[in-house]
Structures are given as structure tokens and as C-alpha cells.
Design an enzyme around this catalytic site. Sequence first.
Site, PDB file in Angstrom:
ATOM      1  N   SER A   1      42.170  12.103  40.042  1.00 41.09           N
ATOM      2  CA  SER A   1      40.880  12.233  39.381  1.00 41.09           C
ATOM      3  C   SER A   1      40.573  10.973  38.563  1.00 41.09           C
ATOM      4  CB  SER A   1      40.899  13.446  38.452  1.00 41.09           C
ATOM      5  OG  SER A   1      42.000  13.348  37.566  1.00 41.09           O
TER       6      SER A   1
ATOM      7  N   GLU B   1      42.265   7.977  30.009  1.00 40.84           N
ATOM      8  CA  GLU B   1      41.149   7.421  30.784  1.00 40.84           C
ATOM      9  C   GLU B   1      40.379   6.373  29.969  1.00 40.84           C
ATOM     10  OE1 GLU B   1      39.846   7.873  34.033  1.00 40.84           O
ATOM     11  OE2 GLU B   1      41.845   8.703  34.278  1.00 40.84           O
TER      12      GLU B   1
ATOM     13  N   THR C   1      50.003  13.137  36.178  1.00 43.48           N
ATOM     14  CA  THR C   1      50.346  11.760  36.521  1.00 43.48           C
ATOM     15  C   THR C   1      49.829  10.745  35.493  1.00 43.48           C
ATOM     16  OG1 THR C   1      48.425  11.662  37.989  1.00 43.48           O
ATOM     17  CG2 THR C   1      50.547  12.227  38.988  1.00 43.48           C
TER      18      THR C   1
HETATM   19  N1  DGL Z   1      46.365  13.083  36.734  1.00 40.53           N
HETATM   20  C1  DGL Z   1      45.920  14.429  36.917  1.00 40.53           C
HETATM   21  C2  DGL Z   1      47.111  15.373  37.135  1.00 40.53           C
HETATM   22  O1  DGL Z   1      48.171  14.913  37.502  1.00 40.53           O
HETATM   23  C3  DGL Z   1      44.963  14.808  35.826  1.00 40.53           C
HETATM   24  C4  DGL Z   1      44.310  16.102  36.084  1.00 40.53           C
HETATM   25  C5  DGL Z   1      42.877  16.275  35.697  1.00 40.53           C
HETATM   26  O2  DGL Z   1      42.018  15.489  36.081  1.00 40.53           O
HETATM   27  O3  DGL Z   1      42.619  17.272  35.024  1.00 40.53           O
HETATM   28  O4  DGL Z   1      47.044  16.569  37.013  1.00 40.53           O
END
Ligand code: DGL
Length: 262
Positions: free
Chosen positions: A11, A151, A184
Site C-alpha cells: 500500500s 509514510e 512491512t
Molecule cells: N505495509 C502494510 C502491511 O504490511 C501496511 C498495511 C496498510 O496499508 O494498512 O500490512
Amino acid sequence: MNNRPIGIFDSGVGGLSVLEELQKLLPVETFIFVADQEHVPYGGKTKEEIEILTDKILSFFVSKNVKAVVIACNTATVYAIDYLRQKYKIPIIGTVPVIKTIASISKTKKTAVFSTPATAKSDYLSSLIKKFADGVKVFKVGGTGLEELIEEGKLEDLKTDKVLRESLEPLLKKNVDAIALGCTHYPFLRAKIQKIVGPNVAVVDSGGAVGRRTKTILENNGILASKKNKDMFFTTGNKEKFRKVSEKLLQKKLPTVFKIRL
Ligand code: DGL
């Protein structure tokens, strides 16, 4: 041998923590990274919305002729991987918290998954725990709003420290000795997390496991590459912001970033 690229998406910028591991383990592969920043965070969306968004990313990858896709996002994996695997016939590798690893290294038999609230409450995570952590307590901890701060590149922000401390403090009294990072974005906060939980708690992310799994799948399908081309970066959000934050997280320059509309 197959020199077509591998698609990898998140995302947002969090997936770069997985990309780094893939680049280390598979130095001859070419990667196309997509950050769906127009829709970050996925955590606030329904399963159906996540399926629709990730479906568009997969179609984009198919148009780029990828040979495999890595979902470098726990939330997208737990809510959409089954749907995507049914629809697309290329190998799709997901990212989930390393439950098996923390369960096997824990001596106190008390562990935790630190993830976004959406992943924490998913049935998918519950079933992983049931399957891989028999006899081991796994606390689920959700870090509300952390991925939004990452972010924005706010790694050093006081608010980031506050959210981390508030999320992790309840664990400190529970004798937990292994924590899996289930988002992540969080490996970029590893030093801060380790400082809060102390040196005797193992903090394990999924990047290495995803890299090894990807390598095995490429080997098994006979589609490892023999020659690397340039990696490419796409965002559905603001490309200058993506570059700025990514370069801060990775501490290196990125090639051209392209804006896409999905
Ligand atoms: N990096 C994403 C994960 O590993 C973030 C999730 C999100 O956008 O809510 O879950």
C-alpha cells in the site's frame, strides 16, 4: 531461465523493506515495485475493497509481463491473497508474520505479533497462530497509525516514539521473548522497537522468509533469471514524496519514479 521481471507491491513504502531482502537474495532478478499510496492505509478498508485495489495492481503487473508477484504487505496478503491466486495463474508469494519462527525460538513460550490493527484482527492471522504456535502464547498487538507516520517519513518524530511505546509497553510485563513484525513498514523502526523491548527480546521481520520463499518458487518453476535489468518504481500517489521518503528509508538514491493511475 526467465528474465521477465517480478512484480512487488505494498500500500506504500513499507514494501521496500521486503524489496531490500529480495534484492540481496536474488541479485540477478529485476523488480517492478508498486506503492498504492493513493489508497494507503489498506487497514481501514473492507476485504472487498482490498481485493479490488490489489486486483488492479495485479492487472498492471500482467501488462508489464511479470513472471511472479510478491505481495509485500501483510494486510493485502491476509485479506486478498486467496482471491488473487484464484484469479491469476502466475506464482503469488505473500507476506505474513513469521509465527513459526517466533514459536520455535521462544524459551518463555510467550511471544507477540506486532502488526497493523487490521492484520491483528484477521481470521487469517488467527489460523496461522493455531497452525504454527501450538503450546506457545502469541499476543496480538496493533500499532494504530504507525504506517501513516512512516509514510510521511516521520521516523524521528516524537509522535512515532509515543505510539510505539504505548503499543509495546503492555508486552513488557508479559515475559515475551520473541516478537514478529507483522507490517512491512515496521522494520524501518526496528532500532526503536528493540530499544523499547530490550536486548533479550528477538524482533523478527518477514523479509528474509519472503525472499527465501520467492527463491524456492522461482527455482521450482525453473524461472530464475540469468541477467538483471533495471528495477522500476511506480506509485499511485505523489512521486516526489515517494522518492523523498523512500530514499530516507533505504538511505540510497532511487532511479526515476513513475506515477500510475490504476
Ligand atoms: N505495509 C502494510 C502491511 O504490511 C501496511 C498495511 C496498510 O496499508 O494498512 O500490512
